[in-house]
Design an enzyme around this catalytic site. Structure first.
Site, PDB file in Angstrom:
ATOM      1  N   SER A   4       9.946   2.032   6.527  1.00  0.00           N
ATOM      2  CA  SER A   4       8.852   1.058   6.619  1.00  0.00           C
ATOM      3  C   SER A   4       8.182   0.787   5.281  1.00  0.00           C
ATOM      4  O   SER A   4       8.359   1.529   4.311  1.00  0.00           O
ATOM      5  CB  SER A   4       7.794   1.573   7.606  1.00  0.00           C
ATOM      6  OG  SER A   4       7.223   2.787   7.119  1.00  0.00           O
ATOM      7  N   ARG A   5       7.408  -0.288   5.273  1.00  0.00           N
ATOM      8  CA  ARG A   5       6.521  -0.623   4.162  1.00  0.00           C
ATOM      9  C   ARG A   5       5.143  -0.900   4.745  1.00  0.00           C
ATOM     10  O   ARG A   5       5.034  -1.420   5.855  1.00  0.00           O
ATOM     11  CB  ARG A   5       7.030  -1.849   3.395  1.00  0.00           C
ATOM     12  CG  ARG A   5       8.270  -1.558   2.555  1.00  0.00           C
ATOM     13  CD  ARG A   5       8.838  -2.813   1.902  1.00  0.00           C
ATOM     14  NE  ARG A   5       9.957  -2.474   1.041  1.00  0.00           N
ATOM     15  CZ  ARG A   5       9.898  -2.415  -0.290  1.00  0.00           C
ATOM     16  NH1 ARG A   5       8.764  -2.709  -0.899  1.00  0.00           N
ATOM     17  NH2 ARG A   5      10.951  -2.087  -1.011  1.00  0.00           N
ATOM     18  N   ILE A   6       4.119  -0.567   3.983  1.00  0.00           N
ATOM     19  CA  ILE A   6       2.748  -0.753   4.458  1.00  0.00           C
ATOM     20  C   ILE A   6       2.043  -1.767   3.572  1.00  0.00           C
ATOM     21  O   ILE A   6       2.018  -1.628   2.343  1.00  0.00           O
ATOM     22  CB  ILE A   6       1.976   0.582   4.460  1.00  0.00           C
ATOM     23  CG1 ILE A   6       2.711   1.615   5.325  1.00  0.00           C
ATOM     24  CG2 ILE A   6       0.558   0.378   4.996  1.00  0.00           C
ATOM     25  CD1 ILE A   6       2.139   3.006   5.247  1.00  0.00           C
ATOM     26  N   LEU A  22       0.811  -1.216   0.000  1.00  0.00           N
ATOM     27  CA  LEU A  22       0.000   0.000   0.000  1.00  0.00           C
ATOM     28  C   LEU A  22       0.845   1.268   0.000  1.00  0.00           C
ATOM     29  O   LEU A  22       0.373   2.330  -0.415  1.00  0.00           O
ATOM     30  CB  LEU A  22      -0.927   0.018   1.221  1.00  0.00           C
ATOM     31  CG  LEU A  22      -1.836  -1.195   1.428  1.00  0.00           C
ATOM     32  CD1 LEU A  22      -2.700  -0.993   2.665  1.00  0.00           C
ATOM     33  CD2 LEU A  22      -2.698  -1.444   0.204  1.00  0.00           C
ATOM     34  N   GLY A  23       2.083   1.174   0.477  1.00  0.00           N
ATOM     35  CA  GLY A  23       2.923   2.360   0.536  1.00  0.00           C
ATOM     36  C   GLY A  23       4.325   2.021   1.014  1.00  0.00           C
ATOM     37  O   GLY A  23       4.560   0.967   1.607  1.00  0.00           O
ATOM     38  N   GLY A  53       7.781   3.858   2.948  1.00  0.00           N
ATOM     39  CA  GLY A  53       8.363   4.994   3.659  1.00  0.00           C
ATOM     40  C   GLY A  53       9.858   4.808   3.813  1.00  0.00           C
ATOM     41  O   GLY A  53      10.429   3.814   3.350  1.00  0.00           O
ATOM     42  N   GLY A  54      10.506   5.747   4.470  1.00  0.00           N
ATOM     43  CA  GLY A  54      11.945   5.675   4.645  1.00  0.00           C
ATOM     44  C   GLY A  54      12.385   4.480   5.472  1.00  0.00           C
ATOM     45  O   GLY A  54      13.404   3.849   5.181  1.00  0.00           O
ATOM     46  N   ASP A  96       5.892  16.765  10.563  1.00  0.00           N
ATOM     47  CA  ASP A  96       6.006  16.357   9.157  1.00  0.00           C
ATOM     48  C   ASP A  96       4.641  16.389   8.467  1.00  0.00           C
ATOM     49  O   ASP A  96       4.281  15.474   7.732  1.00  0.00           O
ATOM     50  CB  ASP A  96       6.623  14.960   9.052  1.00  0.00           C
ATOM     51  CG  ASP A  96       7.150  14.657   7.648  1.00  0.00           C
ATOM     52  OD1 ASP A  96       7.388  15.616   6.879  1.00  0.00           O
ATOM     53  OD2 ASP A  96       7.310  13.470   7.311  1.00  0.00           O
TER      54      ASP A  96
END
Length: 445
Positions: free
Chosen positions: A172-174, A166-167, A169-170, A281
């Protein structure tokens, strides 16, 4: 007919569909679509009409129901006028489109034998079957990239973590996760501890903050799980995309829509700041939309990875955030030594209000803020023709949010008292209570 018989009939119909699928010409099922804007397909199976294929295209809904305005019309009276719609969300060019189904019916739309529920949306995966019972069934087909880096150490019993990405990040992964008890969908954020400077970074900050937050405009965490090298956060599945994809689709957001978006962001910020929490952020990508079916939707603040709880009388001095949205007082810390940072005046809650000003500027114009030299400080530049249709009050609020001197910058309270909000105060409050709070309370019962 009792519920069990009804369910058995539906399963029998689905079995029949699978039999029919085995007889389909494979060339019609080729996932390499001939049209560039086709993201996915729905294969329709109905005893009252020949097999039909519905293309799910970029920025176009596929509607199903009794109305003759629907892309596929159901003739049976058991179907609702508008039964369900399938829509897509494009997060960015590097991510596969996410395709959702929203149940708009009174009698129910079923995903793989489970009722979706009126007003609810679910993420569709390749091979899913949507049922409008006694009317038609729809096989969903979408080709998406399989995550080759998929690996997790979750050993709990409640959730099944899928490979649906789904996404990213720096740190992480979702992924999409399924609740084994209810069949509900969740977003599972998997944080790789090896990619962060200390294992305590997220455990002590993001989760400490998220555990105690409970607000309609802040992401809801359902569960957390800790393993040796990974940390898991199971959050509510938000099915409308983010403000970045929303702005990309529209180009600019109408002022009346921006008004209610900003009102909700401020409700979330007010809640955070009252607890001395700074997000640090805030940006379009970190603000989610609960549903894309209307111009009135719930806004959800997410990604608290760099959020901090401020101690009384203390200021922060860490350089964090996304450059486009970062306040001047944070930018000035870039490149400084640790001693210089500690000796600086630091920053506080005001940084979130600067980011909010950037967000408001982006929504109304489609561009990042630019500045012209003023007598005392740089002034926000509103010379672009797009600003001619924007109210004086909206531009005044932006100017007060984008003050380079933090003490001069508007607080949350000052924002909500500003004429842009104040003249619509009673209507905004009523809209918030009836269209956001009431439906949310009902859905969480």
């Amino acid at each position: 007919m009792d519920f069990l018989s009804h369910a058995m009939l539906s399963r029998s119909e689905s079995t029949q569909i699978l039999c029919e699928l085995s007889q389909i010409d494979e060339s019609t099922m080729d996932p390499q679509y001939t049209e560039d804007d086709v993201l996915a397909r729905l294969f329709v199976f109905s005893s009252s009409s020949p097999q039909t294929v519905l293309n799910v295209k970029k920025y176009e809904d596929v509607s199903v129901g009794r109305s003759n305005t629907c892309n596929y019309q159901l003739l049976q009276f058991t179907a609702s006028y508008k039964h369900f719609r399938v829509y897509s969300v494009l997060i960015d060019d590097d991510m596969d489109p996410l395709v959702y189904c929203e149940d708009q019916s009174s009698n129910g739309t079923f995903l793989n034998h489970r009722l979706i529920g009126k007003g609810n949306s679910v993420l569709l995966s390749d091979g899913d079957i949507l049922d409008v019972r006694h009317c038609a069934s729809f096989l969903f087909q979408q080709k998406y990239t399989t995550d080759n880096d998929f690996h997790h150490e979750y050993a709990g019993e409640r959730f099944n973590i899928t490979q649906r990405l789904l996404g990213i990040g720096g740190f992480s992964r979702i992924y999409m996760a399924m609740d084994n008890n209810t069949g509900g969908q969740y977003a599972c954020k998997i944080i790789d501890k090896k990619k962060i400077s200390t294992k305590r970074f997220f455990e002590d900050h993001e989760m400490t903050i998220l555990r105690k937050l409970d607000h309609p405009n802040i992401i809801k965490v359902n569960m957390e799980y800790n393993s040796e090298t990974q940390f898991f956060i199971f959050e509510e599945m938000v099915t409308g995309g983010d403000l970045f994809s929303y702005l990309t689709k529209l180009g600019t957001v109408p002022e009346v829509t921006t008004l209610f978006i900003m009102f909700q962001i401020l409700q979330g910020l007010k809640y955070l700041h009252e607890q001395n929490i700074i997000h640090r952020d805030l940006k379009l990508e970190n603000i989610l939309i609960a549903s894309s079916s209307d111009t009135i939707f719930r806004i959800i603040l997410t990604d608290f990875g760099v959020a901090r709880c401020m101690q009384k009388g203390k200021r922060l001095s860490t350089f964090v955030g996304t450059p486009e949205y970062t306040a001047p007082e944070i930018q000035r810390l870039k490149g400084r030594s640790q001693v210089e940072k500690e000796n600086s005046s630091g920053y506080g809650k005001e940084v979130d209000l600067w980011s909010l000003g950037v967000i408001m500027f982006l929504l109304l114009s489609g561009n990042s803020p630019s500045f012209a030299d003023g007598v005392k400080e740089k002034q926000v530049d509103f010379r672009d023709p797009v600003w001619k249709s924007v109210s004086r009050q909206a531009k005044d609020l932006i100017s007060n949010l984008l003050k380079t001197n933090p003490p001069d910058r508007f607080t949350v309270k000052q924002c909500l008292s500003h004429p842009w909000f104040a003249r619509h105060s009673s209507r905004l409050t009523k809209l918030y209570e009836t269209r956001i709070l009431k439906p949310l309370k009902h859905s969480r019962l």
